[in-house]
Scaffold this motif. Structure first.
Motif, PDB file in Angstrom:
ATOM      1  N   HIS A 100     -52.075   9.293   6.126  1.00  0.00           N
ATOM      2  CA  HIS A 100     -50.924   9.307   7.017  1.00  0.00           C
ATOM      3  C   HIS A 100     -50.620   7.959   7.626  1.00  0.00           C
ATOM      4  O   HIS A 100     -49.469   7.604   7.806  1.00  0.00           O
TER       5      HIS A 100
ATOM      6  N   SER B 181     -39.314   8.858  11.633  1.00  0.00           N
ATOM      7  CA  SER B 181     -39.397  10.320  11.700  1.00  0.00           C
ATOM      8  C   SER B 181     -38.340  10.874  12.666  1.00  0.00           C
ATOM      9  O   SER B 181     -37.819  11.966  12.463  1.00  0.00           O
TER      10      SER B 181
ATOM     11  N   ASP C 142     -41.946   3.206   7.847  1.00  0.00           N
ATOM     12  CA  ASP C 142     -41.313   2.449   8.913  1.00  0.00           C
ATOM     13  C   ASP C 142     -40.801   1.103   8.408  1.00  0.00           C
ATOM     14  O   ASP C 142     -39.701   0.685   8.727  1.00  0.00           O
TER      15      ASP C 142
ATOM     16  N   ASP D  10     -47.044   6.362   7.213  1.00  0.00           N
ATOM     17  CA  ASP D  10     -46.206   6.031   8.369  1.00  0.00           C
ATOM     18  C   ASP D  10     -45.748   4.583   8.333  1.00  0.00           C
ATOM     19  O   ASP D  10     -44.587   4.281   8.566  1.00  0.00           O
TER      20      ASP D  10
ATOM     21  N   LYS E  84     -42.787   9.153  18.826  1.00  0.00           N
ATOM     22  CA  LYS E  84     -42.721   9.307  17.380  1.00  0.00           C
ATOM     23  C   LYS E  84     -42.147   8.049  16.768  1.00  0.00           C
ATOM     24  O   LYS E  84     -41.455   7.276  17.407  1.00  0.00           O
ATOM     25  N   ARG E  85     -42.430   7.897  15.486  1.00  0.00           N
ATOM     26  CA  ARG E  85     -41.941   6.702  14.808  1.00  0.00           C
ATOM     27  C   ARG E  85     -40.431   6.783  14.603  1.00  0.00           C
ATOM     28  O   ARG E  85     -39.901   7.856  14.392  1.00  0.00           O
TER      29      ARG E  85
END
Ligand code: MN
Length: 718
Positions: free
Chosen positions: A177, A243, A185, A181, A239-240
């Motif tokens: 993950h 997402s 990003d 992520d 949160k990113r």
């Protein structure tokens, strides 16, 4: 840049038995091989493999992975060969490097189908060694971190898109993950810089507004858990951006309405405490229905375990909470890498029940008919509402879920759509309404004489196809109405004893506020403009004379004077002049049949045979029935299509005999449909063009007299 000794220290820290000498040799080999090469940033090229090795060390991988990280670009980009590597580092390392090299080579290909093919080979190689993929992901991660240095915007976009479509999903699939992520990003940043900037800006604004809200929530949660006797480590984060963006897209909500942009992770000592923690939190805060998920009792296919819930937490903020043990957390962050760290050695996936999901993935690759399926599988999570199909040349066409070959044809080119008569999917002829599946290869068969069919509109799903078909139908309808309207107007002229001249109509069209004579005709044909009004507009003086005459005469609407000029286009009595006529496809009426007309709004009148089963559906609307009959006086030269049902012996030449008999009787087969075929018989539907029912009876009689034909009937439906 990491130094040589730093890399060794990092590895030694978790693996004291690591083969220091091997790593050092790989370091020197790579440094020499890359020599004076520089990266786009101007840095020495060697910094790249070194950083990749560093990332692999952060994941606590074995010596083989670290060495492969150092060597991964030498075969691709330098004079070093695989043989050199095999000689110096052995078979195992050579295979790993070869695997990564092949993955890198496929990035250079633009052709997506070939890409998938290579991908499959590569991932099959991975079945012997998953480390290839781990090295590749770290390679991609470092390249993404340094993507800014690539000068061409198109190259940056391509790499970023590939990362989003292939590598991030792959990382997710194997449970990494953290890597997923970060890849997402970084790609997001390059593909949609404005969107990302605005989300980041608004997040920063919220942070300023809320002060240290994350910290305050952590403090409150910690307090509650401590009081309940749970020793937990809580981490909170926003949160990113990616997402958040995806959520905004998927749920079609604005940023302001995205309440849960904070997520908290609660790490507890053991499994039982996970549920205890959940209980404490649900007791204290309201939980959002439908958001609780127990991935501990039912782990995700990639091995992920956690409890997920969403709460209306402190300060009435919606927060997402994940509860897991430390061990579960390791697996969640590093995924397969956590299992594959040096301690466990490098087991074969097939031997490990834990890796059932990997085995399944490999099965898909090994047994899938199309290698492209894999490419699609890796993208599935991102594009579940879409279906991806290939042209015979390997071009990828994205369509909405449920798309048919007609949608595909229009997506390729409007012309291809308009002329599409059939399709092959994966080499087999299919019905045009077939739903396409991911990875299908679709070949469209076209014909110059084909036109879009109104039927298509009922099953296409893409906007482009629908718009094109509608436009075509409207145009065609208008042409039909114009033709009909002109004939109607000509009839009025004849009835009134005038010669038809088109020229004055240009002025009259204007009076009716219509842009052209063609539009005037269409207006008459569609019933919006009475033909007589147009005539009187041309000859205003004639109107009075007619008015007087009409007082003495019963108006002619539903009947015809015998011997009067008839509308040559339609040899049917009892119709309101000017309404367009269609012959029903369910019963195929032909002159001589007893018939009835059904008024269909916007379409005119449809003629059915009196015994047609379809008529049942009009029983409760008697006002739509028109009493009509074939015009016996009319010499109808037009061909009509009749449909017959034939059962024919399945033997050599029988089909030839059938067509010969029909041909000799003056019939013309326009369509053949095989309903069933057994060892003994063919079951066929034939469309034959005939002049009238007597003609058809002759043909049927001739067929019945033919030995190879078992039965012949008029087909009433289907
Ligand atoms: Mn590389």
């Amino acid at each position: 840049m990491i130094r040589q000794y730093e890399l060794i220290e990092r590895v030694k820290a978790y693996n004291p038995e690591a083969d220091e000498g091997l790593i050092n040799r790989a370091y020197v080999f790579s440094l020499k091989a890359h020599g004076s090469q520089v990266r786009a940033s101007g840095d020495p090229y060697f910094t790249h493999p070194l950083e990749v090795a560093g990332l692999l060390a952060d994941m606590r991988l074995d010596t083989g992975s670290i060495v492969t990280g150092l060597l991964h670009d030498t075969v691709e980009d330098t004079v070093a060969t695989l043989e050199d590597i095999k000689g110096q580092f052995g078979e195992e390392i050579a295979q790993l490097v070869d695997g990564v090299t092949k993955l890198s080579q496929l990035e250079l290909q633009s052709d997506r189908a070939k890409q998938a093919e290579n991908f499959r080979k590569l991932v099959l190689a991975m079945s012997r060694d998953l480390r290839v993929l781990l090295v590749k992901l770290c390679d991609r991660l470092h390249n993404m971190r340094t993507l800014d240095a690539i000068r061409k915007p198109e190259s940056r976009q391509r790499i970023a898109r590939e990362t989003l479509e292939i590598y991030a999903p792959l990382a997710e699939r194997i449970g990494m993950h953290q890597v997923k992520d970060e890849l997402e990003d970084l790609a997001f940043q390059h593909l949609f810089p404005e969107a990302r900037a605005s989300i980041v800006q608004r997040l920063a604004f919220l942070r300023d507004e809320g002060g240290d809200i994350v910290d305050r929530i952590i403090a409150e949660l910690t307090d509650i858990l401590n009081q309940g006797g749970v020793d937990a480590k809580i981490r909170g984060r926003q949160k990113r951006p990616y997402s958040i963006w995806r959520k905004m897209q998927q749920k079609d909500v604005a940023f302001e309405n995205l309440s849960d942009i904070m997520a908290f992770r609660v790490i507890v000592p053991d499994l039982a405490t996970c549920y205890q923690t959940l209980g404490l939190l649900h007791h204290r805060y309201k939980s959002l229905p439908g958001r609780f998920k127990d991935y501990i009792s039912t782990p995700k296919p990639n091995g992920y375990k956690s409890l997920h819930t969403a709460l209306i937490g402190p300060f009435l903020q919606v927060i997402e909470v994940q509860i897991r043990t430390h061990e579960m957390h390791e697996v969640a962050e590093l995924g397969v890498a956590a299992h594959w760290s040096y301690k466990q050695g490098m087991p074969q996936p097939a031997d490990m029940p834990k890796y059932r999901w990997l085995r399944e993935l490999l099965d898909i690759l090994e047994y899938a008919q199309k290698p492209e399926e894999f490419l699609e599988h890796t993208k599935l999570e991102l594009f579940q509402d879409q279906v991806f199909c290939f042209t015979p040349k390997g071009q990828l066409i994205a369509l909405p879920q449920g798309a048919t070959p007609v949608d595909f044809a229009y997506a390729v080119h409007s012309e291809v759509g308009d002329r599409c008569v059939g399709a092959k999917v994966n080499g087999r002829i299919v019905n045009l309404r077939t739903s396409l599946q991911n990875g299908d290869q679709v070949e469209i068969i076209t014909s110059k004489t084909q036109k879009p069919s109104p039927e298509w509109e009922r099953f296409v799903v893409s906007g482009k196809a629908r718009a094109r078909i509608r436009r075509f139908i409207r145009q065609q309808q208008r042409d039909q109405y114009a033709e009909l309207g002109k004939a109607m107007l000509q009839k009025v002229y004849r009835q009134e004893g005038y010669e038809f001249v088109e020229k004055p109509l240009e002025v009259v069209a204007n009076n009716f506020k219509l842009p052209s004579v063609e539009d005037l005709y269409a207006g008459i044909g569609s019933g919006n403009v009475p033909a007589r009004d147009v005539f009187f507009a041309v000859y205003p003086g004639h109107k009075q004379a007619v008015q007087q005459r009409q007082d003495n005469v019963v108006p002619l609407t539903r009947s015809r004077r015998p011997g009067a000029e008839r509308d040559p286009a339609v040899a049917i009595r009892g119709l309101i002049p000017g309404i367009s006529v269609h012959f029903a496809r369910c019963c195929h009426p032909i002159p001589g049949d007893r018939i009835v007309g059904i008024v269909t709004t916007g379409k005119g009148v449809t003629i059915h045979t009196i015994d047609c089963e379809t008529l049942e559906s009009f029983y409760d609307t008697p006002e739509r029935w028109l009493d009509v009959a074939w015009d016996a006086d009319a010499i109808d030269e037009d061909a009509h299509t009749a449909r017959i049902h034939v059962v024919l012996a399945n033997e050599p030449g029988s089909l030839g005999t059938l067509s010969t008999v029909i041909g000799k009787s003056g019939g013309n087969i326009t369509n053949i449909k095989v309903i069933a075929r057994s060892t003994d018989f063919f079951d066929l539907l034939l469309d034959i063009s005939v002049t009238d029912v007597r003609h058809l009876s002759n043909i049927i009689a001739a067929l019945r007299a033919t030995p190879v034909i078992s039965t012949v009937d008029r087909a009433r439906t289907g």
